[in-house]
Design a protein around this motif. Structure first.
Motif, PDB file in Angstrom:
ATOM      1  N   ARG A   1       0.195   1.277  -1.064  1.00  0.00           N
ATOM      2  CA  ARG A   1       0.607   1.592   0.313  1.00  0.00           C
ATOM      3  C   ARG A   1       2.126   1.675   0.421  1.00  0.00           C
ATOM      4  O   ARG A   1       2.667   2.586   1.053  1.00  0.00           O
ATOM      5  N   TYR A   2       2.819   0.726  -0.181  1.00  0.00           N
ATOM      6  CA  TYR A   2       4.275   0.744  -0.099  1.00  0.00           C
ATOM      7  C   TYR A   2       4.866   1.940  -0.845  1.00  0.00           C
ATOM      8  O   TYR A   2       5.863   2.512  -0.409  1.00  0.00           O
ATOM      9  N   ARG A   3       4.248   2.357  -1.945  1.00  0.00           N
ATOM     10  CA  ARG A   3       4.721   3.560  -2.644  1.00  0.00           C
ATOM     11  C   ARG A   3       4.525   4.773  -1.731  1.00  0.00           C
ATOM     12  O   ARG A   3       5.400   5.624  -1.622  1.00  0.00           O
ATOM     13  N   ALA A   4       3.372   4.859  -1.070  1.00  0.00           N
ATOM     14  CA  ALA A   4       3.104   5.977  -0.161  1.00  0.00           C
ATOM     15  C   ALA A   4       4.094   5.958   1.008  1.00  0.00           C
ATOM     16  O   ALA A   4       4.613   7.009   1.407  1.00  0.00           O
ATOM     17  N   LEU A   5       4.358   4.785   1.546  1.00  0.00           N
ATOM     18  CA  LEU A   5       5.332   4.679   2.643  1.00  0.00           C
ATOM     19  C   LEU A   5       6.724   5.097   2.183  1.00  0.00           C
ATOM     20  O   LEU A   5       7.458   5.753   2.930  1.00  0.00           O
ATOM     21  N   ASP A   6       7.091   4.740   0.960  1.00  0.00           N
ATOM     22  CA  ASP A   6       8.381   5.161   0.420  1.00  0.00           C
ATOM     23  C   ASP A   6       8.476   6.682   0.349  1.00  0.00           C
ATOM     24  O   ASP A   6       9.510   7.263   0.676  1.00  0.00           O
TER      25      ASP A   6
ATOM     26  N   HIS B   1      -5.454   2.615  14.660  1.00  0.00           N
ATOM     27  CA  HIS B   1      -4.946   3.947  14.313  1.00  0.00           C
ATOM     28  C   HIS B   1      -3.584   3.838  13.614  1.00  0.00           C
ATOM     29  O   HIS B   1      -3.359   4.467  12.579  1.00  0.00           O
ATOM     30  N   LEU B   2      -2.685   3.046  14.173  1.00  0.00           N
ATOM     31  CA  LEU B   2      -1.354   2.898  13.584  1.00  0.00           C
ATOM     32  C   LEU B   2      -1.421   2.264  12.199  1.00  0.00           C
ATOM     33  O   LEU B   2      -0.734   2.696  11.270  1.00  0.00           O
ATOM     34  N   ALA B   3      -2.270   1.239  12.055  1.00  0.00           N
ATOM     35  CA  ALA B   3      -2.348   0.529  10.778  1.00  0.00           C
ATOM     36  C   ALA B   3      -3.089   1.317   9.705  1.00  0.00           C
ATOM     37  O   ALA B   3      -2.638   1.384   8.561  1.00  0.00           O
ATOM     38  N   TYR B   4      -4.214   1.923  10.053  1.00  0.00           N
ATOM     39  CA  TYR B   4      -5.057   2.529   9.026  1.00  0.00           C
ATOM     40  C   TYR B   4      -4.882   4.033   8.882  1.00  0.00           C
ATOM     41  O   TYR B   4      -5.047   4.566   7.791  1.00  0.00           O
ATOM     42  N   PHE B   5      -4.549   4.716   9.942  1.00  0.00           N
ATOM     43  CA  PHE B   5      -4.370   6.158   9.842  1.00  0.00           C
ATOM     44  C   PHE B   5      -2.916   6.530   9.594  1.00  0.00           C
ATOM     45  O   PHE B   5      -2.624   7.502   8.931  1.00  0.00           O
ATOM     46  N   ASN B   6      -1.996   5.748  10.144  1.00  0.00           N
ATOM     47  CA  ASN B   6      -0.570   6.014   9.939  1.00  0.00           C
ATOM     48  C   ASN B   6       0.013   5.162   8.823  1.00  0.00           C
ATOM     49  O   ASN B   6       1.172   5.321   8.478  1.00  0.00           O
TER      50      ASN B   6
END
Length: 176
Positions: free
Chosen positions: A80-85, A136-141
């Protein structure tokens, strides 16, 4: 106490065992890829995030602490953190990560059949507004709980409660 089946693989990986690392990849890569794809919505970006996540897992395997969650949960957080980066990288450069033909986030890496998708949409619509918004914010965004709290300007405990109760309601509605 039930032992995490991936713990032995991660422990061996921490010792530099490439065969154990290959097996760890085999048993976990589909889930980590699904998380990355859900967040990034493009195959090539999800693959990039997955590769970077496994590099981090290889280098940081010894840093895992069992008391803070399962091996898979730890690995998913790295993905998740790699994707957020990657999302942040493209946002800073004002690049459009999502193609024009995206229909929004997919709920899994496997396409849903119409009845499953319809049931999920019905169950999501039945949630309280706050629960639906935080989920929505946590799982979709792909936002962390802390990011959701900052975005909504709410206490962390409130956000966690709304998400937990919303997920419980979804589970009951979907009869999982």
């Amino acid at each position: 106490m039930i032992q995490d089946p991936m713990l032995n693989l991660l422990s061996a990986t921490a010792q530099g065992d490439k065969i154990a690392f290959a097996e760890l990849y085999r048993v976990s890569s589909k889930r980590l890829y699904a998380v990355s794809l859900k967040m990034l919505k493009r195959k090539e970006l999800a693959e990039e995030a997955l590769q970077e996540a496994y590099v981090r897992i290889w280098h940081n395997a010894a840093q895992y602490r069992a008391g803070k969650g399962s091996v898979l949960t730890w690995m998913i957080s790295i993905a998740r953190y790699r994707a957020l980066d990657i999302l942040r990288y493209h946002a800073v450069r004002k690049e459009d990560v999502f193609s024009d033909n995206d229909e929004g986030p997919q709920l899994s890496s496997e396409p849903m059949i119409g009845t499953e998708k319809g049931l999920l949409e019905k169950c999501l619509a039945a949630l309280e507004v706050q629960q639906r918004q935080t989920i929505h914010l946590a799982y979709f965004n792909g936002m962390s709980h802390h990011e959701v709290t900052a975005h909504l300007d709410l206490p962390l405990g409130t956000v966690k409660s709304w998400i937990r109760r919303g997920l419980q309601s979804l589970q009951r509605c979907l009869k999982l």
